[in-house]
Design a protein around this motif. Structure first.
Motif, mmCIF file in Angstrom:
data_model
loop_
_atom_site.group_PDB
_atom_site.id
_atom_site.type_symbol
_atom_site.label_atom_id
_atom_site.label_comp_id
_atom_site.label_asym_id
_atom_site.label_seq_id
_atom_site.Cartn_x
_atom_site.Cartn_y
_atom_site.Cartn_z
ATOM 1 N N ALA A 12 46.204 -22.468 52.264
ATOM 2 C CA ALA A 12 45.132 -23.173 51.548
ATOM 3 C C ALA A 12 45.016 -22.692 50.107
ATOM 4 O O ALA A 12 44.590 -23.456 49.234
ATOM 5 C CB ALA A 12 43.806 -22.979 52.270
ATOM 6 N N ASN A 13 45.383 -21.462 49.838
ATOM 7 C CA ASN A 13 45.285 -20.904 48.485
ATOM 8 C C ASN A 13 46.634 -20.817 47.778
ATOM 9 O O ASN A 13 46.772 -20.082 46.803
ATOM 10 C CB ASN A 13 44.647 -19.511 48.549
ATOM 11 N N ALA A 14 47.612 -21.558 48.251
ATOM 12 C CA ALA A 14 48.954 -21.492 47.674
ATOM 13 C C ALA A 14 48.981 -21.913 46.212
ATOM 14 O O ALA A 14 49.837 -21.466 45.454
ATOM 15 C CB ALA A 14 49.922 -22.345 48.485
ATOM 16 N N ASP A 15 48.059 -22.764 45.782
ATOM 17 C CA ASP A 15 48.011 -23.218 44.392
ATOM 18 C C ASP A 15 46.993 -22.456 43.556
ATOM 19 O O ASP A 15 46.777 -22.795 42.399
ATOM 20 C CB ASP A 15 47.675 -24.710 44.337
ATOM 21 N N THR A 16 46.361 -21.449 44.125
ATOM 22 C CA THR A 16 45.344 -20.683 43.404
ATOM 23 C C THR A 16 46.016 -19.586 42.575
ATOM 24 O O THR A 16 46.618 -18.677 43.136
ATOM 25 C CB THR A 16 44.348 -20.047 44.390
ATOM 26 N N PRO A 17 45.909 -19.673 41.256
ATOM 27 C CA PRO A 17 46.521 -18.632 40.415
ATOM 28 C C PRO A 17 45.902 -17.263 40.690
ATOM 29 O O PRO A 17 44.696 -17.131 40.847
ATOM 30 C CB PRO A 17 46.200 -19.081 38.989
ATOM 31 N N GLY A 18 46.755 -16.262 40.798
ATOM 32 C CA GLY A 18 46.298 -14.899 41.001
ATOM 33 C C GLY A 18 45.920 -14.553 42.431
ATOM 34 O O GLY A 18 45.546 -13.412 42.713
ATOM 35 N N TYR A 19 46.013 -15.502 43.355
ATOM 36 C CA TYR A 19 45.648 -15.219 44.752
ATOM 37 C C TYR A 19 46.659 -14.249 45.355
ATOM 38 O O TYR A 19 47.865 -14.407 45.203
ATOM 39 C CB TYR A 19 45.601 -16.508 45.571
ATOM 40 N N VAL A 20 46.158 -13.237 46.032
ATOM 41 C CA VAL A 20 47.010 -12.286 46.741
ATOM 42 C C VAL A 20 46.866 -12.558 48.232
ATOM 43 O O VAL A 20 45.778 -12.423 48.789
ATOM 44 C CB VAL A 20 46.620 -10.827 46.414
ATOM 45 N N GLY A 21 47.951 -12.973 48.851
ATOM 46 C CA GLY A 21 47.922 -13.309 50.269
ATOM 47 C C GLY A 21 47.677 -12.089 51.144
ATOM 48 O O GLY A 21 47.847 -10.950 50.721
ATOM 49 N N ARG A 22 47.255 -12.357 52.385
ATOM 50 C CA ARG A 22 47.028 -11.290 53.360
ATOM 51 C C ARG A 22 47.861 -11.583 54.600
ATOM 52 O O ARG A 22 48.158 -12.728 54.906
ATOM 53 C CB ARG A 22 45.546 -11.217 53.733
ATOM 54 N N GLU A 23 48.217 -10.523 55.286
ATOM 55 C CA GLU A 23 48.938 -10.652 56.545
ATOM 56 C C GLU A 23 48.533 -9.534 57.483
ATOM 57 O O GLU A 23 47.982 -8.524 57.057
ATOM 58 C CB GLU A 23 50.450 -10.653 56.306
ATOM 59 N N MET A 24 48.811 -9.748 58.752
ATOM 60 C CA MET A 24 48.484 -8.756 59.765
ATOM 61 C C MET A 24 49.562 -7.682 59.791
ATOM 62 O O MET A 24 50.741 -7.979 59.610
ATOM 63 C CB MET A 24 48.400 -9.415 61.143
ATOM 64 N N PRO A 25 49.163 -6.435 60.037
ATOM 65 C CA PRO A 25 50.192 -5.405 60.278
ATOM 66 C C PRO A 25 50.885 -5.717 61.608
ATOM 67 O O PRO A 25 50.350 -6.466 62.422
ATOM 68 C CB PRO A 25 49.379 -4.110 60.354
ATOM 69 N N PRO A 26 52.064 -5.183 61.844
ATOM 70 C CA PRO A 26 52.767 -5.463 63.105
ATOM 71 C C PRO A 26 51.903 -5.094 64.323
ATOM 72 O O PRO A 26 51.162 -4.111 64.300
ATOM 73 C CB PRO A 26 54.006 -4.572 63.033
ATOM 74 N N PHE A 27 52.028 -5.895 65.363
ATOM 75 C CA PHE A 27 51.238 -5.674 66.584
ATOM 76 C C PHE A 27 51.506 -4.294 67.167
ATOM 77 O O PHE A 27 50.603 -3.649 67.689
ATOM 78 C CB PHE A 27 51.558 -6.758 67.618
ATOM 79 N N SER A 28 52.734 -3.832 67.058
ATOM 80 C CA SER A 28 53.095 -2.538 67.644
ATOM 81 C C SER A 28 52.377 -1.365 66.974
ATOM 82 O O SER A 28 52.276 -0.289 67.559
ATOM 83 C CB SER A 28 54.606 -2.322 67.559
ATOM 84 N N THR A 29 51.858 -1.572 65.763
ATOM 85 C CA THR A 29 51.154 -0.495 65.066
ATOM 86 C C THR A 29 49.649 -0.521 65.304
ATOM 87 O O THR A 29 48.943 0.372 64.851
ATOM 88 C CB THR A 29 51.404 -0.560 63.546
ATOM 89 N N MET A 30 49.169 -1.539 66.000
ATOM 90 C CA MET A 30 47.728 -1.666 66.224
ATOM 91 C C MET A 30 47.264 -0.612 67.227
ATOM 92 O O MET A 30 47.962 -0.300 68.188
ATOM 93 C CB MET A 30 47.378 -3.058 66.756
ATOM 94 N N GLN A 31 46.079 -0.072 67.006
ATOM 95 C CA GLN A 31 45.495 0.917 67.899
ATOM 96 C C GLN A 31 44.837 0.195 69.080
ATOM 97 O O GLN A 31 44.359 -0.925 68.937
ATOM 98 C CB GLN A 31 44.447 1.749 67.167
ATOM 99 N N PRO A 32 44.769 0.826 70.253
ATOM 100 C CA PRO A 32 44.152 0.181 71.407
ATOM 101 C C PRO A 32 42.726 -0.289 71.140
ATOM 102 O O PRO A 32 42.321 -1.334 71.618
ATOM 103 C CB PRO A 32 44.185 1.271 72.482
ATOM 104 N N ALA A 33 41.947 0.448 70.363
ATOM 105 C CA ALA A 33 40.567 0.038 70.077
ATOM 106 C C ALA A 33 40.538 -1.250 69.261
ATOM 107 O O ALA A 33 39.676 -2.096 69.458
ATOM 108 C CB ALA A 33 39.833 1.148 69.330
#
Length: 127
Positions: free
Chosen positions: A30-51
């Motif tokens: 949705a923000n692909a055309d927004t100048p200066g937007y910094v995308g976000r992503e999830m860290p790998p599932f294997s690095t997620m803590q049980p909590a």
């Protein structure tokens, strides 16, 4: 009783992870055309803590004894990459590939849940 089995907790965490990943992908697209937007992503599932994977109980009213009134979301990280002509870090092609991977991960989580449920039903049946 059966909701405390690790296989069900893990498959539910996998499904939540895939859903959160899809949400971040949709925000990035949705923000692909927004100048200066910094995308976000999830860290790998294997690095997620049980909590982080397990989620928390949520109180929907102040009178509830346990749980938080805030919605628990998994942490995301900012994407790093080369800037495109829109002066942001979003590549639509990469986001579409990530979306396909997230759908595959969600389908896998549901398949694991269904398979474990079938095994459980077979184990407790009185045939």
């Amino acid at each position: 009783m059966f909701e405390n089995l690790t296989i069900f907790q893990t498959s539910a965490a996998m499904a939540r992870y895939a859903g959160q990943t899809q949400a971040l992908i949709s925000q990035n697209v949705a923000n692909a055309d927004t100048p200066g937007y910094v995308g976000r992503e999830m860290p790998p599932f294997s690095t997620m803590q049980p909590a982080e994977m397990a989620g928390t109980q949520r109180a929907t009213r102040s009178g509830h004894l346990h749980g938080s009134t805030t919605v628990h979301e998994m942490a995301s990280v900012e994407m790093r990459g080369s800037e495109n002509p829109n002066e942001n870090t979003i590549s639509l092609e990469a986001e579409m590939l990530k979306a396909a991977d997230a759908k595959s991960d969600h389908d896998r989580a549901l398949a694991i849940y269904k398979s474990a449920l079938d095994v459980l039903r077979t184990a407790v049946s009185t045939r």
